[in-house]
Motif scaffolding. Sequence first.
Motif, PDB file in Angstrom:
ATOM      1  N   ASP A  31       0.685  -1.724  -0.457  1.00 45.65           N
ATOM      2  CA  ASP A  31       0.201   0.396   0.306  1.00 45.65           C
ATOM      3  C   ASP A  31       0.960   1.253   0.101  1.00 45.65           C
ATOM      4  O   ASP A  31       0.185   2.345   0.648  1.00 45.65           O
ATOM      5  N   THR A  32       2.174   1.221  -0.225  1.00 47.54           N
ATOM      6  CA  THR A  32       3.166   2.546  -0.516  1.00 47.54           C
ATOM      7  C   THR A  32       3.688   2.472  -1.323  1.00 47.54           C
ATOM      8  O   THR A  32       3.845   1.703  -1.771  1.00 47.54           O
ATOM      9  N   GLU A  33       4.064   4.022  -1.663  1.00 44.92           N
ATOM     10  CA  GLU A  33       4.351   4.236  -2.784  1.00 44.92           C
ATOM     11  C   GLU A  33       5.785   5.321  -2.881  1.00 44.92           C
ATOM     12  O   GLU A  33       5.974   5.876  -1.746  1.00 44.92           O
ATOM     13  N   HIS A  34       6.406   4.245  -2.998  1.00 44.41           N
ATOM     14  CA  HIS A  34       8.237   4.257  -2.072  1.00 44.41           C
ATOM     15  C   HIS A  34       8.795   5.283  -3.334  1.00 44.41           C
ATOM     16  O   HIS A  34       9.500   5.867  -2.376  1.00 44.41           O
ATOM     17  N   LEU A  35       8.629   6.175  -4.009  1.00 43.46           N
ATOM     18  CA  LEU A  35       9.005   6.519  -4.882  1.00 43.46           C
ATOM     19  C   LEU A  35      10.366   6.375  -5.104  1.00 43.46           C
ATOM     20  O   LEU A  35      11.140   7.877  -4.946  1.00 43.46           O
ATOM     21  N   SER A  36      11.007   5.550  -4.858  1.00 41.26           N
ATOM     22  CA  SER A  36      11.949   5.741  -5.081  1.00 41.26           C
ATOM     23  C   SER A  36      12.698   4.218  -5.661  1.00 41.26           C
ATOM     24  O   SER A  36      12.072   3.116  -5.844  1.00 41.26           O
ATOM     25  N   LEU A  37      14.468   3.690  -5.508  1.00 40.58           N
ATOM     26  CA  LEU A  37      14.485   2.313  -5.702  1.00 40.58           C
ATOM     27  C   LEU A  37      14.481   0.669  -4.589  1.00 40.58           C
ATOM     28  O   LEU A  37      15.095   0.050  -4.533  1.00 40.58           O
ATOM     29  N   THR A  38      12.605   0.816  -4.861  1.00 37.79           N
ATOM     30  CA  THR A  38      11.762   0.144  -3.408  1.00 37.79           C
ATOM     31  C   THR A  38      10.987  -0.682  -4.757  1.00 37.79           C
ATOM     32  O   THR A  38       9.920   0.282  -5.070  1.00 37.79           O
ATOM     33  N   LEU A  39      11.259  -2.423  -4.743  1.00 37.12           N
ATOM     34  CA  LEU A  39      10.287  -2.904  -5.076  1.00 37.12           C
ATOM     35  C   LEU A  39       9.568  -3.637  -4.644  1.00 37.12           C
ATOM     36  O   LEU A  39       9.878  -4.549  -3.599  1.00 37.12           O
ATOM     37  N   ALA A  40       8.147  -3.865  -3.566  1.00 35.21           N
ATOM     38  CA  ALA A  40       6.709  -4.773  -3.466  1.00 35.21           C
ATOM     39  C   ALA A  40       7.270  -6.209  -4.550  1.00 35.21           C
ATOM     40  O   ALA A  40       6.737  -5.620  -5.759  1.00 35.21           O
ATOM     41  N   ILE A  41       7.460  -7.699  -3.794  1.00 32.61           N
ATOM     42  CA  ILE A  41       6.555  -8.003  -5.081  1.00 32.61           C
ATOM     43  C   ILE A  41       5.801  -8.926  -4.377  1.00 32.61           C
ATOM     44  O   ILE A  41       6.590 -10.026  -2.583  1.00 32.61           O
ATOM     45  N   LYS A  42       4.786  -8.760  -4.651  1.00 34.92           N
ATOM     46  CA  LYS A  42       3.748 -10.242  -4.369  1.00 34.92           C
ATOM     47  C   LYS A  42       2.827 -11.319  -5.555  1.00 34.92           C
ATOM     48  O   LYS A  42       3.087 -11.268  -6.741  1.00 34.92           O
ATOM     49  N   THR A  43       3.292 -12.628  -4.657  1.00 33.83           N
ATOM     50  CA  THR A  43       3.272 -13.801  -5.743  1.00 33.83           C
ATOM     51  C   THR A  43       1.192 -13.702  -5.616  1.00 33.83           C
ATOM     52  O   THR A  43       0.559 -13.702  -3.956  1.00 33.83           O
ATOM     53  N   VAL A  44       0.782 -13.612  -6.748  1.00 30.78           N
ATOM     54  CA  VAL A  44      -1.084 -14.065  -7.181  1.00 30.78           C
ATOM     55  C   VAL A  44      -0.807 -15.624  -7.987  1.00 30.78           C
ATOM     56  O   VAL A  44       0.410 -15.805  -8.704  1.00 30.78           O
ATOM     57  N   PRO A  45      -1.893 -16.746  -7.567  1.00 31.72           N
ATOM     58  CA  PRO A  45      -1.778 -17.896  -8.810  1.00 31.72           C
ATOM     59  C   PRO A  45      -2.288 -16.922  -9.782  1.00 31.72           C
ATOM     60  O   PRO A  45      -1.754 -18.268 -11.242  1.00 31.72           O
ATOM     61  N   GLY A  46      -3.770 -15.960 -10.592  1.00 31.25           N
ATOM     62  CA  GLY A  46      -3.888 -15.704 -11.737  1.00 31.25           C
ATOM     63  C   GLY A  46      -3.872 -14.679 -12.157  1.00 31.25           C
ATOM     64  O   GLY A  46      -3.628 -13.773 -10.568  1.00 31.25           O
ATOM     65  N   LEU A  47      -4.363 -14.454 -13.096  1.00 30.95           N
ATOM     66  CA  LEU A  47      -5.081 -12.651 -13.522  1.00 30.95           C
ATOM     67  C   LEU A  47      -6.341 -11.841 -12.600  1.00 30.95           C
ATOM     68  O   LEU A  47      -5.943 -10.582 -12.309  1.00 30.95           O
ATOM     69  N   THR A  48      -7.171 -12.884 -12.028  1.00 30.29           N
ATOM     70  CA  THR A  48      -8.192 -12.672 -11.148  1.00 30.29           C
ATOM     71  C   THR A  48      -7.700 -12.108 -10.403  1.00 30.29           C
ATOM     72  O   THR A  48      -8.594 -10.731  -9.696  1.00 30.29           O
ATOM     73  N   ASP A  49      -6.644 -12.092  -9.544  1.00 32.50           N
ATOM     74  CA  ASP A  49      -6.346 -12.066  -7.969  1.00 32.50           C
ATOM     75  C   ASP A  49      -5.119 -10.625  -8.428  1.00 32.50           C
ATOM     76  O   ASP A  49      -5.355  -9.814  -7.736  1.00 32.50           O
ATOM     77  N   ALA A  50      -4.291 -10.474  -9.725  1.00 29.02           N
ATOM     78  CA  ALA A  50      -4.057  -9.805  -9.857  1.00 29.02           C
ATOM     79  C   ALA A  50      -4.846  -8.701 -10.065  1.00 29.02           C
ATOM     80  O   ALA A  50      -4.451  -7.335  -9.052  1.00 29.02           O
ATOM     81  N   VAL A  51      -6.539  -8.795 -10.751  1.00 29.55           N
ATOM     82  CA  VAL A  51      -6.585  -7.294 -11.096  1.00 29.55           C
ATOM     83  C   VAL A  51      -7.371  -7.321  -9.301  1.00 29.55           C
ATOM     84  O   VAL A  51      -7.258  -5.809  -9.185  1.00 29.55           O
ATOM     85  N   THR A  52      -7.345  -8.319  -8.822  1.00 30.98           N
ATOM     86  CA  THR A  52      -8.185  -7.762  -7.770  1.00 30.98           C
ATOM     87  C   THR A  52      -7.224  -6.918  -6.839  1.00 30.98           C
ATOM     88  O   THR A  52      -7.821  -6.043  -6.443  1.00 30.98           O
ATOM     89  N   HIS A  53      -5.944  -7.506  -6.565  1.00 32.91           N
ATOM     90  CA  HIS A  53      -5.169  -6.524  -5.472  1.00 32.91           C
ATOM     91  C   HIS A  53      -5.241  -5.218  -6.109  1.00 32.91           C
ATOM     92  O   HIS A  53      -5.020  -4.493  -5.281  1.00 32.91           O
ATOM     93  N   ILE A  54      -5.246  -5.015  -8.064  1.00 31.41           N
ATOM     94  CA  ILE A  54      -4.829  -3.793  -8.492  1.00 31.41           C
ATOM     95  C   ILE A  54      -5.772  -2.921  -7.856  1.00 31.41           C
ATOM     96  O   ILE A  54      -6.247  -1.720  -7.996  1.00 31.41           O
ATOM     97  N   ASN A  55      -6.930  -3.232  -7.996  1.00 29.93           N
ATOM     98  CA  ASN A  55      -8.682  -2.698  -8.374  1.00 29.93           C
ATOM     99  C   ASN A  55      -8.838  -1.895  -6.132  1.00 29.93           C
ATOM    100  O   ASN A  55      -8.822  -0.830  -5.791  1.00 29.93           O
ATOM    101  N   THR A  56      -7.332  -2.787  -5.576  1.00 30.34           N
ATOM    102  CA  THR A  56      -8.133  -3.011  -4.459  1.00 30.34           C
ATOM    103  C   THR A  56      -7.146  -2.186  -3.237  1.00 30.34           C
ATOM    104  O   THR A  56      -7.051  -0.725  -2.349  1.00 30.34           O
ATOM    105  N   HIS A  57      -5.769  -2.082  -3.528  1.00 25.99           N
ATOM    106  CA  HIS A  57      -4.426  -1.992  -2.964  1.00 25.99           C
ATOM    107  C   HIS A  57      -3.975  -0.406  -4.693  1.00 25.99           C
ATOM    108  O   HIS A  57      -3.366   0.475  -3.349  1.00 25.99           O
TER     109      HIS A  57
END
Lengths: 447, 447
Positions: free
Chosen positions: B324-350
């Motif tokens: 939920d953080t906009e790092h605005l720096s050379l930091t990247l958060a990595i999250k594993t998702v089973p597939g497209l649906t979860d990716a879309v849900t994550h993006i729409n909510t976070h």
Amino acid sequence: MSLTNASPAEAAKAAKLASHSLSTLPTSARNHALTAIHSALSQAKDEILLANAKDLKQALEAANNGELSLSIISRLDLGKKGKWEDMLKGILDVRDLEDPVGKISLRTKLDDGLNLERVSCPIGVLLIIFEARPEVIANIASLAIKSGNSAILKGGKESTESFIAISKVISSALELTQVPNNAIQLVTTRDVIPQLLQQDQYIDLVIPRGSNELVRYIKDSTKIPVLGHADGLCSIYLEHTVSPELAVNVIVDSKTSYPAACNSVETLLVEEASLDTLLPQVAEALLAKGVSLRCDASSKAALTSKLPASSSAILQDAEEVDFDTEHLSLTLAIKTVPGLTDAVTHINTHGSHHTDCILTSSSELAESFIAGVNSAGVFWNTSTRMADGMRYGFGTEVGISTNKIHARGPVGLEGLMIYKYVIRGSGQITVSYGEGEGHKPFKHEKM
Amino acid sequence: MSLTNASPAEAAKAAKLASHSLSTLPTSARNHALTAIHSALSQAKDEILLANAKDLKQALEAANNGELSLSIISRLDLGKKGKWEDMLKGILDVRDLEDPVGKISLRTKLDDGLNLERVSCPIGVLLIIFEARPEVIANIASLAIKSGNSAILKGGKESTESFIAISKVISSALELTQVPNNAIQLVTTRDVIPQLLQQDQYIDLVIPRGSNELVRYIKDSTKIPVLGHADGLCSIYLEHTVSPELAVNVIVDSKTSYPAACNSVETLLVEEASLDTLLPQVAEALLAKGVSLRCDASSKAALTSKLPASSSAILQDAEEVDFDTEHLSLTLAIKTVPGLTDAVTHINTHGSHHTDCILTSSSELAESFIAGVNSAGVFWNTSTRMADGMRYGFGTEVGISTNKIHARGPVGLEGLMIYKYVIRGSGQITVSYGEGEGHKPFKHEKM
């Protein structure tokens, strides 16, 4: 559609989640849901009218006790001639409108294999706050589903039984469709409007349908954008070259065809040169229709010298406040101005930027008025009452907006849409573009 | 342009009055004013750089005392290579854009001799609140004049001397044009932002140009619509069918080409099936560029087993807040998702609904992502950093909006426009239309 006792925050969150899947449904699925709602309501006519009768009975009692105005009774009554049929027909009318989702308004080739599109999409979650009229619930549910938006509905407490009955029917109908039930929610909990207005995290647009007081209260109480208009202070400028017949017809229609409407004229700005020629005929016609004329000194003097004593005796003196008042009744304020510039200045400073009109035979003056008046509707030689979504040919009307951003004037389905920018690429990265060696420019070709 | 010590209410009222005449000026008059500003500034380079040097001197002292961050110095400096020239060129670039005023977006014949048009017009009065960069004043004055809007400018106090010098030059230049001087006003009084934000009677739109904090403060402090974005939490979904080379290129560009920009990627959503195949190469490339990777358990396990010990040793553990953080720096958060649906849900909510991207070779999955993600920009196989008005070919950029109404994504001159409905009639009145004897229907023919 769900009938929710959830907290405002829970209802809003559920509506937002539902909006994500509703927004991806194809046209056919959204249209099918409207067909399903239409037939379910048709079949449930008796039980809904029964519920409506309970609301009516309670309202009548309240009216007899002086707790409710009698005018609400008529708005409550779903059994009134034509009302039920109009409600049902409205659902199919909305279904048969062009799909507003997925329209492409811009297409640019940024580079080979890198194309930009701007595509219309639903706004997200609408909060609709309305007063007594129970048929609004079917109308709003249709507009929301057609446009792919979730909607939270909060109606006036006088129609509670009718709302619950209609909402149950819509809910069962939606069960058999792809529209998620949480996409349309009826909130029946009392006194939740202030909490709903705080859900700016989930709710994207508030649409109040009701009195000026309701709209003004909502605009003052939320950070969510509000689509609506609190005032309709419309003016007509009467320039001396227009034909008397046209002037009389247009002004009488603008004032008397529905005085309580927001698009009725409230102020007549009379060019000095029209005082002795056009104004007397116009005034006679208005007085004959029972309009009270509140005149400034010049217009009163002109009318007194031209009209029979019986007419001039009933002229009233305008006070300054009359030129800032939306009378919403058979009262018209009349002010004399030297010419076009003063008329435009008066309108831009005293009007409500709803709809204003010039009556003139000069196209040059008309175009100057059209360019200078800063209102949602600017008319030449036609009634201010033309400002209406049905008359404009929009098929349906969500409301009329005097906002200066997003949507203005009569708002159809388009006002419930926004857009997203889509790029389909093939691996292009930004560092390849620009000036200097090893870089290339964007192509920016319109497609 | 006037340099005003007037009260915020007086300044806003004067701007509104000026907007009425500015909005009626022909294209040529508005373009001429931009030419005049350009040549006046060119001639006044020395005196403006002198004033700028005063600001710089004071800022340096403040920085030395620890009262100001050094990064502001660079933004203040108008003498920096290319900055002055870019500022001047920007004025002519805006002048040469297509006129956004008077564009007709709808034309309907309501009846014979009764025609409806929807015509673009300026919004009215803009309030632009910006921070230290002195060249913004010339840019904003150009955009406002070109689009026919009045503007009230309130800049950061560090640039006061520069602002005053530029504003005096623009003011004298405008004296010789038809643009009213009050149309562009610079407010230099201190601590007036709260009062300016209350002028919703006169100001139609606020455009903050500055930090997230500034935008958030303004959104929380006014009823006037705000065009801007507080956050840019962009995500990329890494689907397993995309080529490793494309994935590496796009993700590295999205993260590292300008990490402080709002369109840089902050979260990488990795499809489970990509964990062992694509992710290690992507991670190696990012680590080589100095990016800190904050991994969830699955992605960390995958990388630890695939990467050399020296690389896996510097992997970090992600906490929930990282997504939920906009790092605005050379930091990247990595999250594993089973597939497209979860990716879309994550993006729409976070996510922040700014710009999100899918990397895949499947057009079917891409279209599903494009339909499902509710953001201003939705990209397939290209860098999130493409989200930019210049790259989109808009010629200029007023700002980037994550609003859900009016304007979304990179906003060009179009975002400063609204429309009015114009009807040109010949005496038609509403009571003539409708059903039944003596009435006629509207024609509603598209023209």
